[in-house]
Each structure stands twice: as C-alpha cells, then as structure tokens.
Design an enzyme around this catalytic site. Sequence first.
Site, short mmCIF file in Angstrom:
data_model
loop_
_atom_site.label_atom_id
_atom_site.label_comp_id
_atom_site.label_asym_id
_atom_site.label_seq_id
_atom_site.Cartn_x
_atom_site.Cartn_y
_atom_site.Cartn_z
N HIS A 141 34.26 -9.71 -6.23
CA HIS A 141 33.04 -9.14 -6.81
C HIS A 141 31.92 -9.30 -5.79
O HIS A 141 31.10 -10.21 -5.89
CB HIS A 141 32.73 -9.90 -8.11
CG HIS A 141 31.91 -9.13 -9.09
ND1 HIS A 141 32.39 -8.06 -9.80
CD2 HIS A 141 30.61 -9.26 -9.47
CE1 HIS A 141 31.45 -7.59 -10.60
NE2 HIS A 141 30.36 -8.30 -10.40
N TYR A 155 23.94 -7.61 -13.43
CA TYR A 155 23.61 -8.42 -14.61
C TYR A 155 22.59 -9.50 -14.28
O TYR A 155 22.75 -10.23 -13.29
CB TYR A 155 24.89 -9.07 -15.13
CG TYR A 155 24.84 -9.57 -16.57
CD1 TYR A 155 24.07 -8.93 -17.54
CD2 TYR A 155 25.60 -10.67 -16.97
CE1 TYR A 155 24.06 -9.36 -18.85
CE2 TYR A 155 25.61 -11.11 -18.28
CZ TYR A 155 24.83 -10.46 -19.22
OH TYR A 155 24.82 -10.89 -20.52
N SER A 176 28.64 -3.56 -10.71
CA SER A 176 28.79 -4.57 -11.76
C SER A 176 28.14 -4.06 -13.05
O SER A 176 28.55 -3.04 -13.58
CB SER A 176 28.23 -5.91 -11.29
OG SER A 176 28.64 -6.95 -12.15
N GLN A 177 27.12 -4.76 -13.58
CA GLN A 177 26.40 -4.20 -14.73
C GLN A 177 25.89 -2.80 -14.38
O GLN A 177 25.93 -1.88 -15.21
CB GLN A 177 25.23 -5.09 -15.12
CG GLN A 177 24.38 -4.49 -16.26
CD GLN A 177 23.16 -5.34 -16.58
OE1 GLN A 177 23.12 -6.04 -17.58
NE2 GLN A 177 22.15 -5.27 -15.71
N ASP A 180 38.90 -9.30 -7.68
CA ASP A 180 37.72 -9.51 -8.51
C ASP A 180 38.09 -10.31 -9.76
O ASP A 180 38.81 -9.82 -10.63
CB ASP A 180 37.13 -8.16 -8.91
CG ASP A 180 35.74 -8.25 -9.50
OD1 ASP A 180 35.40 -9.32 -10.04
OD2 ASP A 180 35.01 -7.26 -9.45
#
Length: 318
Positions: free
Chosen positions: A301, A92, A182-183, A272
């Site tokens: 994360h 992100y 992630s993203q 996370d």
Amino acid sequence: MSFIDMPIEALKEYKGINPRPDDFDSYWAEALEELKNTDPNVQLEKSEFQAPFAECFNLFFTGVGGARVYAKYIKPALPKDSHPALLHFHGYSGHSPEWSDLLGYAASGFSVLAMDVRGQGGRSEDNAQVLGNTLNGHIIRGVQNPKDLFFRNVFLDTAQLVRVAQEMPEVDAERIVATGSSQGGALTIACGALAPTVKKLAPNYPFLSDYKRVWEIDAKNSSYNEIHNYFRRFDPRHERAEEFFTTLGYIDIQNLADRIKGEVLMGVGLMDNSCPPSTQFAAYNKIKSKKTYVLYPDFAHEQLPGQPDKIYQFLLDC
C-alpha cells in the site's frame, strides 16, 4: 509471482463475499434524489497561493445534510475555451494535496478540483449527528441506521463535486475525469458509479471494498481496524455479524462498481495488506465498462513506480 492473498488467476475471477442489501438500488435512488434537491451553493474565494499559468481558488459547496464541503480549485489561464476537469480524492484521514502537487494537470489544460473529505484532515465540515463511535471509525459511523452511514454522504459529495464541475462555464461537462489512491481510489469508483458521466477513472488500490472478506482473512490493520474494534465494543460474540456486514454493503464500492460507464485504469500492489488485492478485484471484476489493471507484484500500500505517469497519459487523452 508473489502474493499475500490469492493467486492472480483467482483474483481475476473473484466477485466478493460481503452481502449486498436487498434494497440496495432503492437506497441509492433515494440518496441521489436527496442530492438532486441539494443546492450546491458554490462559493469561490481567491487563494493566497497562485501560479503564473493558473488561478487558484478555495471552493466551498453544500453537500447532503447541509454540510459545507471544501475543495481546492485551479483554473488554467489557457486555454480560454472549455476544457476538461480532473477530480482528485485523497487517502483515509488525510486532506487534498498541496496546491503545487496539482499544478501539472492545470498546466496541461485541466481545471482541477481536489476535495477534502468531511471530518478528516482538511477544511470540510462534518455536521452529522449520530449515535455511537465518532472518535475514529468512519467506516462504521452510523451503522445503526443505513441512512446515517458516514460514507453515504461522502460518496454523494463526490457526485455533487461532478455537478459543481459541470456547471463551471469553463469546463467541458463531457470531459470530467477522476483519480485517487486508497480511500481516494474508493471515492473515484463511487464517483464514477453515482455520476456515470465521468469519462475516465484512475483508482489505485481502492479502499472500502468487500468488508467481510477483509474480516475473514484477519486483515486487522490501520485501514480496517475499526471493524475489529466494533465487534469488541458492540458485538463481542458476533451475534449481529450478518446484519452488520449487510449494512456495510450499502457503502461497499464493489456493489456500486457495475454502474460505472467511464473507462477505468486501476493500479494494484499484490503485497498490499491494508487493502487486500482480493477486495480490490471484487470491485474491479464487477466493472462492465472498458477497464485495465496494472499489477505491481512486490509492492504494498504505497507509491507504485511509474503509475502516476501512466495515469497522467491515460487521463490526458479524454
């Protein structure tokens, strides 16, 4: 085993709580029809960066709404015949990896396409006109009208990238794989759902899943903080909360996950608090194709030790 969210046995059964819109399937059918009618109009330019065993290009294609989307494209010098392609999606607000970070797959005989998400840290164009917050809220951008949702177009960009790869004469259209964290993990799942010919998918700790769960466990952090900000700015008494979360359901990867046909390898850190494990498993548990998860009980994360090597070996065998 440590956890911050749910015990592992509960995670393995959890199916998510964010609403799925009643017209979810027709929404994405219409979106994919729009994509089908969007000519990618691919443009390749030689990059200043080159490698002795591969050719590197700046690649531009047209996504829905006319935006020009950028990707790094690396074509291996060998083999000369058709070969697999790797699609890479970034985290992100970021951008595609450095050229040198992508060369390992090219050296192994993959064409590599690494996309910059619209309006984030790279070279892709964000040309949408929407009402409301556009400063830093890509999850909530366009929430007033489902067809204006920012991530609708980004998800479609991932499917357009598959189309671009499949039309490369040097690429074996049946051997396309995807990865990201992630993203990037969310976009890997969306890509495999909207372009189910993708053969293998390796997402790490995927974002953009089970928004209502994130809210209910009060995971207000840099990843999902814009949901918190939305309520503070536009619905301070939560009078439209159900409508809000239902609209986000169109871009909730858990609602797309059951469309995936390719094999999946997913990395999860149980500590996370950016993308809580339950939200990741909400998507994972709805995948119907062959799948495996790899747990890192004490990791959050962050880089998961050994996971890049697992992903490399998993994707290499395609």
